[in-house]
Design an enzyme around this catalytic site. Structure first.
Site, mmCIF file in Angstrom:
data_model
loop_
_atom_site.group_PDB
_atom_site.id
_atom_site.type_symbol
_atom_site.label_atom_id
_atom_site.label_comp_id
_atom_site.label_asym_id
_atom_site.label_seq_id
_atom_site.Cartn_x
_atom_site.Cartn_y
_atom_site.Cartn_z
ATOM 1 C CB CYS A 148 -1.287 0.095 0.929
ATOM 2 S SG CYS A 148 -0.073 -0.412 2.711
ATOM 3 N NE ARG A 183 18.808 -0.489 -2.070
ATOM 4 C CZ ARG A 183 20.422 -0.619 -1.453
ATOM 5 N NH1 ARG A 183 20.291 -1.603 -0.777
ATOM 6 N NH2 ARG A 183 20.732 0.605 -2.122
ATOM 7 C CB SER A 184 11.857 0.134 4.857
ATOM 8 O OG SER A 184 11.326 0.061 4.445
ATOM 9 C CG ASP A 206 20.799 0.497 2.205
ATOM 10 O OD1 ASP A 206 21.970 0.809 1.698
ATOM 11 O OD2 ASP A 206 20.519 -0.249 2.353
HETATM 12 N N1 LIG Z 1 3.710 7.168 5.321
HETATM 13 C C1 LIG Z 1 3.375 6.373 5.372
HETATM 14 O O1 LIG Z 1 2.180 5.278 4.791
HETATM 15 C C2 LIG Z 1 3.960 5.417 5.310
HETATM 16 C C3 LIG Z 1 4.880 6.199 6.291
HETATM 17 N N2 LIG Z 1 6.220 5.646 7.160
HETATM 18 C C4 LIG Z 1 6.956 5.689 7.056
HETATM 19 O O2 LIG Z 1 8.575 5.767 6.809
HETATM 20 C C5 LIG Z 1 9.807 5.896 7.815
HETATM 21 C C6 LIG Z 1 10.744 4.947 6.731
HETATM 22 O O3 LIG Z 1 9.844 3.878 7.500
HETATM 23 P P1 LIG Z 1 10.431 2.293 7.260
HETATM 24 O O4 LIG Z 1 11.229 2.193 5.832
HETATM 25 O O5 LIG Z 1 9.729 1.368 7.857
HETATM 26 O O6 LIG Z 1 11.590 1.964 8.099
HETATM 27 P P2 LIG Z 1 13.503 1.473 7.791
HETATM 28 O O7 LIG Z 1 14.163 1.756 9.651
HETATM 29 O O8 LIG Z 1 12.978 0.008 8.076
HETATM 30 O O9 LIG Z 1 14.335 1.744 6.783
HETATM 31 C C7 LIG Z 1 14.744 2.869 6.759
HETATM 32 C C8 LIG Z 1 15.577 2.839 5.839
HETATM 33 O O10 LIG Z 1 16.329 4.891 5.294
HETATM 34 C C9 LIG Z 1 17.781 4.280 5.053
HETATM 35 N N3 LIG Z 1 18.322 4.890 5.449
HETATM 36 C C10 LIG Z 1 18.153 6.059 6.846
HETATM 37 N N4 LIG Z 1 18.727 7.314 7.322
HETATM 38 C C11 LIG Z 1 19.892 7.190 5.762
HETATM 39 C C12 LIG Z 1 20.565 7.863 5.504
HETATM 40 N N5 LIG Z 1 21.267 8.554 6.395
HETATM 41 N N6 LIG Z 1 20.782 7.987 4.158
HETATM 42 C C13 LIG Z 1 20.487 7.021 3.379
HETATM 43 N N7 LIG Z 1 19.483 6.092 3.958
HETATM 44 C C14 LIG Z 1 18.830 6.615 4.879
HETATM 45 C C15 LIG Z 1 18.105 2.671 5.749
HETATM 46 O O11 LIG Z 1 19.277 2.145 5.293
HETATM 47 C C16 LIG Z 1 16.875 2.241 5.785
HETATM 48 O O12 LIG Z 1 16.666 1.778 3.929
HETATM 49 C C17 LIG Z 1 9.172 5.859 9.052
HETATM 50 O O13 LIG Z 1 9.303 7.306 9.494
HETATM 51 C C18 LIG Z 1 7.397 5.449 9.367
HETATM 52 O O14 LIG Z 1 7.409 6.212 9.587
HETATM 53 C C19 LIG Z 1 6.475 3.733 6.860
HETATM 54 C C20 LIG Z 1 5.416 3.732 6.066
HETATM 55 C C21 LIG Z 1 4.263 3.737 5.715
#
Ligand SMILES: NC(=O)C1=CN([C@@H]2O[C@H](COP(=O)(O)OP(=O)(O)OC[C@H]3O[C@@H](n4cnc5c(N)ncnc54)[C@H](O)[C@@H]3O)[C@@H](O)[C@H]2O)C=CC1
Ligand SMILES: Nc1nc(=O)c2c([nH]1)NC[C@@H]1CN(c3ccc(C(=O)N[C@@H](CCC(=O)O)C(=O)O)cc3)C=[N+]21
Length: 313
Positions: A148, A183-184, A206
């Site tokens: 989604c 890249r999660s 990432d």
């Molecule tokens: N708006 C929406 O519908 C959604 C929002 N989110 C939000 O998105 C964010 C990420 O969630 P997830 O993917 O689950 O987190 P995660 O922690 O699993 O993944 C974070 C990713 O960002 C990369 N990353 C972190 N710092 C970095 C940097 N300085 N430079 C380059 N890459 C970097 C990491 O290597 C990883 O690939 C959170 O804030 C979450 O709350 C998540 C799911 C849905």
């Protein structure tokens, strides 16, 4: 609407993009004889997850879905999911992550029945997406479910006309270069694949480095492939027409001065990954996407109900 050159960039709100989908959901509900029920499982105290859970409830109920939040201990989550899988009164299930914050989370995601997976993260759906397969059955009556959040970003790119509707369906991002900072497994990687399947060149960044997702030169392949590349992420950003960020850290700010003027910037993180200087470079800026994600979640729920009906015909 933007009328003068002084007002660039146009800030596009998720609520604007979500509006027609919410209307479509209301119409979809009218055709059903009961309220579909979505159950959310919350087994952590991550503030972003708690906020998102409250907010899924509010939005679902406003549109006319039933939503129940089940808060429980991590240790009871697997049992809770299994029970909801079997419960005919539950149409859709989602689990708020992170729970354990490691591979156990991927296991838990797969405990969830694909027939109730509104987020579209079950192996079968992700596999279909990676292979560009749109249906679950040979007869093509049951549609596959797309994850989604990546789907929400696709809908936003369509709204912004980054998807070129003059091109044939399936190739509408041909010629576009996109950088995705995240890249999660739940967002960044499937998103890169989806955009590459539609014809884009995608740099997926990432903390470990950069990967390039494409359908090859001249988009000759039918599905994307992935390569580790030496391209520096800054170089990737400089070449990009679109920058999509999802860094879950309040201190991170994407250095927008690296980009071309007229770039499209989209942030899906719960933190603001773009500072005010985004206004100096971007043509279009989408500060958050949550409302569109929830619309896609509920759209997936209606699709699951429809698929179930198709199986019983
Ligand atoms: N708006 C929406 O519908 C959604 C929002 N989110 C939000 O998105 C964010 C990420 O969630 P997830 O993917 O689950 O987190 P995660 O922690 O699993 O993944 C974070 C990713 O960002 C990369 N990353 C972190 N710092 C970095 C940097 N300085 N430079 C380059 N890459 C970097 C990491 O290597 C990883 O690939 C959170 O804030 C979450 O709350 C998540 C799911 C849905
Ligand atoms: N299985 C799972 N799927 C998720 O999609 C998921 C999750 N777990 N765990 C928690 C995170 C968090 N999350 C956000 C959703 C929307 C905004 C967002 O865009 N919010 C807007 C609107 C907020 C509002 O209007 O109240 C904003 O911050 O401006 C942020 C974060 C999804 N998550």
């Amino acid at each position: 609407m933007n009328t003068g050159a002084n007002e660039v960039p146009e800030t596009v709100l998720a609520s604007t993009v979500a509006k027609p989908f919410i209307e479509e959901l209301r119409q979809g509900l009218e055709k059903l004889d009961r309220k579909p029920k979505l159950v959310g499982f919350l087994a952590n105290s991550d503030p972003a997850a708690v906020k998102y859970a409250d907010w899924t409830k509010k939005t679902s109920e406003e549109i006319g879905f039933e939503y129940e939040l089940r808060t429980l201990d991590k240790e009871d989550l697997e049992e809770g999911i299994l029970q909801a899988n079997e419960d005919d009164l539950v149409d859709g299930i989602m689990v708020y992550f992170p729970v354990f914050g490691n591979r156990q989370d991927q296991y838990l995601q797969q405990v969830l029945s694909p027939q109730k997976d509104v987020e579209g993260l079950s192996h079968i759906y992700i596999s279909n997406m990676y292979h560009n397969i749109r249906f679950l059955d040979k007869e093509k009556t049951q549609k596959s479910i797309l994850p989604c959040t990546p789907l929400a970003i696709v809908k936003i790119l369509e709204h912004l006309a980054v998807y070129n509707s003059v091109l044939p369906y399936g190739n509408r991002l041909y010629g576009k270069t996109v950088t995705v900072i995240n890249r999660s497994e739940i967002v960044g990687r499937p998103l890169a694949a989806l955009l590459a399947n539609d014809g884009a060149t995608v740099y997926s960044v990432d903390v470990t480095g950069v990967q390039k997702f494409t359908r090859g030169e001249g988009i000759k392949q039918i599905k994307h492939h992935v390569a580790d590349v030496d391209t520096d992420w800054k170089e990737a950003a400089a070449q990009s027409d679109v920058i999509i960020t999802g860094v879950p850290s309040p201190d991170y700010k994407f250095p927008v001065e690296l980009t071309k003027y007229g770039v499209v910037c989209i942030n899906f993180s719960s933190e603001k990954n773009f500072g005010p200087e985004v206004k100096e470079h971007a043509a279009l800026y989408v500060p958050s996407i949550g409302k569109v994600t929830i619309a896609m979640l509920l759209r997936n729920l209606l699709r699951l109900i429809d698929n179930k009906k198709q199986r019983s015909l």
